[in-house]
Design a protein around this motif. Structure first.
Motif, PDB file in Angstrom:
ATOM      1  N   VAL A  94      10.487  13.880  -6.701  1.00  0.00           N
ATOM      2  CA  VAL A  94      10.047  12.560  -6.223  1.00  0.00           C
ATOM      3  C   VAL A  94      11.220  11.738  -5.698  1.00  0.00           C
ATOM      4  N   PRO A 356       5.883   3.385  -3.976  1.00  0.00           N
ATOM      5  CA  PRO A 356       5.640   4.825  -3.797  1.00  0.00           C
ATOM      6  C   PRO A 356       6.186   5.702  -4.918  1.00  0.00           C
ATOM      7  N   THR A 357       7.400   5.421  -5.392  1.00  0.00           N
ATOM      8  CA  THR A 357       7.988   6.239  -6.463  1.00  0.00           C
ATOM      9  C   THR A 357       7.125   6.220  -7.709  1.00  0.00           C
ATOM     10  N   MET A 360       3.698   7.976  -7.148  1.00  0.00           N
ATOM     11  CA  MET A 360       3.769   9.435  -7.127  1.00  0.00           C
ATOM     12  C   MET A 360       3.942  10.027  -8.527  1.00  0.00           C
ATOM     13  N   MET A 363       0.670   9.727 -10.547  1.00  0.00           N
ATOM     14  CA  MET A 363      -0.570  10.193  -9.925  1.00  0.00           C
ATOM     15  C   MET A 363      -1.264  11.225 -10.812  1.00  0.00           C
ATOM     16  N   SER A 396       6.309  19.103 -11.185  1.00  0.00           N
ATOM     17  CA  SER A 396       7.167  18.278 -10.330  1.00  0.00           C
ATOM     18  C   SER A 396       8.320  17.743 -11.168  1.00  0.00           C
ATOM     19  N   THR A 410       1.583  19.378 -11.894  1.00  0.00           N
ATOM     20  CA  THR A 410       1.190  19.101 -10.515  1.00  0.00           C
ATOM     21  C   THR A 410       0.374  20.245  -9.942  1.00  0.00           C
ATOM     22  N   ARG A 450       2.357  16.351  -5.027  1.00  0.00           N
ATOM     23  CA  ARG A 450       2.792  15.060  -5.576  1.00  0.00           C
ATOM     24  C   ARG A 450       3.693  14.303  -4.599  1.00  0.00           C
ATOM     25  N   THR A 451       4.470  15.030  -3.808  1.00  0.00           N
ATOM     26  CA  THR A 451       5.406  14.357  -2.902  1.00  0.00           C
ATOM     27  C   THR A 451       4.976  14.410  -1.432  1.00  0.00           C
ATOM     28  N   LYS A 453       2.479  12.968   1.255  1.00  0.00           N
ATOM     29  CA  LYS A 453       1.527  11.877   1.459  1.00  0.00           C
ATOM     30  C   LYS A 453       0.273  12.402   2.159  1.00  0.00           C
TER      31      LYS A 453
END
Length: 471
Positions: A94, A356-357, A360, A363, A396, A410, A450-451, A453
């Motif tokens: 991430v 975003p960090t 992610m 999530m 992840s 993940t 996970r990373t 988009k």
């Protein structure tokens, strides 16, 4: 005429190639003529080298000459393209140091654009109409979120530590546990940073065990600070012990010695509530009574690269007047990005949703599985039957020197094939207009949901269509 001389004589002239490009291609509308001419010469030179070493015959040369305008176009466009460019991070790390660390939210980018594309009150006090301080735009929001008395922001956390130590401990002693003398990346080490600050390092304890009495025994009339470094990029397990923060604070108060803590990654939310391992928060250190705390703005905080210094106002006032503060100061881009990011922290749910960090790493697996199935369907048929494509469980990483033992469950798209083809596929994906950075392990490619988009799925499909023609 010998064979090589005959081949050399068949090489096209630069003027002929540029004439063809002018008539048949729109390259000169996009690339300066001198760059195109330079690219033509370089491609012809490549052909000369191949003729000289005997790797081209007549048929091969004819084919290469036929392809020359396309090769020139590719080379010329590459020459004028931006070197720093967007990529798709499919690695599952991430906070990927090599890929730009934390992403910035679109709402934050709108604030940056508004500020930097217009004049701003960067160093102008709108209330008094007089010169102001660039740091005033951040102090209120930082102190509100962290509970600190005052704050100062410099260009990264290493600079923050150096400024703190140079301001408070130049030519004096700073006591630190031997187990906390970490290397923070890029071969920069805490002892080196301390040396450059002018502070004298006094390391106590051992690599795995440090006790409170180790600090007390090392005290002298030259002691100016206790330094505690959070070892965010590694863990020592087993037969270990370290001095608790509140104990060190009490010792500092007893001897009137300030306690400085380098937290490394600036965690402002207790992430253990979201199923992750506990990572000390900035607020925890503040409540423990630490005098000065430093942390990064671009790791778990999720903002731009910056080094944040918070704590006692009387100590930070000294740092604000230090000459290094001018050398380490931040610009309007960083101020705009950091202020907008920190405002999300006024509401924890909004911070998790918009940064975003944080979004992610928290999530849920169900969402990743939904995305994985969607991407899997989009990729079906993009590679030939020699490739096997599926959806698998994997892990992840947080990255960026944060949570070194944390493995986050993940979902990954996995691609396997016969020997050598995965390497070619990976190379081709990196050559795409928007490069795709995947993870390779034992001749298998992993694309971590996970990373990636969701809005990148279409681009990712285009990258695989491009790569499929080249493997």
């Amino acid at each position: 005429m010998n064979k090589k001389a005959n081949l050399f004589s068949r090489l096209p002239k630069v003027d002929d190639i540029i004439s063809f490009i002018e008539q048949e291609m729109n390259l000169l509308d996009e690339v300066p003529r001198e760059v195109v001419v330079e690219s033509i010469r370089e491609e012809i030179d490549n052909l000369r080298i191949k003729i000289a070493n005997g790797s081209l015959d007549t048929d091969g040369l004819n084919s290469k000459v036929e392809d020359l305008p396309i090769l020139v176009s590719k080379r010329a466009r590459k020459k004028v393209s931006y070197r720093l460019k967007r990529v798709i991070n499919a690695s599952g790390v991430v906070i990927h140091t090599n890929l730009g660390r934390s992403l910035i939210d679109n709402e934050v980018m709108e604030n940056i654009s508004e500020v930097v594309s217009n004049y701003s009150n960067l160093e102008f006090d709108l209330d008094t109409g007089k010169r102001g301080s660039r740091y005033s735009h951040l102090i209120d929001i930082i102190t509100r979120v962290t509970g600190a008395e005052d704050a100062l922001v410099v260009n990264n956390n290493a600079a923050a530590v150096m400024l703190v130590l140079s301001s408070l401990a130049k030519d004096k002693e700073v006591i630190v546990s031997r187990g906390e003398l970490v290397e923070i990346g890029g071969s920069f080490r805490v002892p080196d940073v301390m040396e450059q600050s002018g502070a004298k390092l006094v390391d106590v304890g051992t690599t795995n065990k440090t006790h409170l009495w180790d600090y007390e025994r090392a005290l002298s009339e030259d002691t100016s600070a206790f330094l505690k470094v959070h070892t965010s990029n590694y863990r020592i397990l087993g037969f270990t012990s370290e001095v608790k923060l509140d104990e060190l604070v009490e010792l500092g108060k007893k001897h009137s010695i300030p306690v400085v803590e380098d937290l490394g990654s600036g965690v402002l939310i207790d992430l253990s509530k979201y199923g992750l391992e506990y990572e000390p928060t900035v607020q925890d250190s503040m409540k423990a009574g630490v005098d000065i705390i430093t942390f990064s703005g671009d790791k778990l905080l999720g903002g731009p690269q910056a080094g944040v210094i918070i704590g006692k106002k009387k100590l930070i006032d000294i740092m604000k007047k230090h000459p290094l503060n001018r050398a380490f100061r931040i610009d309007k881009f960083t101020i705009a990005a950091l202020e907008a990011t920190l405002r999300f922290y006024l509401d924890e749910d909004e911070a998790i949703r918009k940064i975003p960090t944080l979004r992610m790493i928290t999530m849920p697996l169900e969402e990743l599985e939904r995305r994985g199935n969607e991407l899997l369907n989009l990729l079906k048929g993009k590679l030939d039957d020699s490739f096997s494509v599926g959806l698998e469980d994997q892990y992840s990483q947080v990255g960026g020197g944060s949570m070194p033992l944390e493995q986050i469950p993940t979902k990954t798209i996995t691609i396997s094939s016969q020997e050598g083809k995965i390497t070619k596929l990976e190379n081709s994906l990196r050559e795409y207009d928007i490069p795709v950075i995947a993870r390779i392990y034992k001749d298998k490619m992993y694309l971590d949901l996970r990373t990636i988009k969701e809005e990148e799925f279409k681009t990712l499909v285009g990258a695989f269509e491009y790569a499929a023609e080249r493997v």
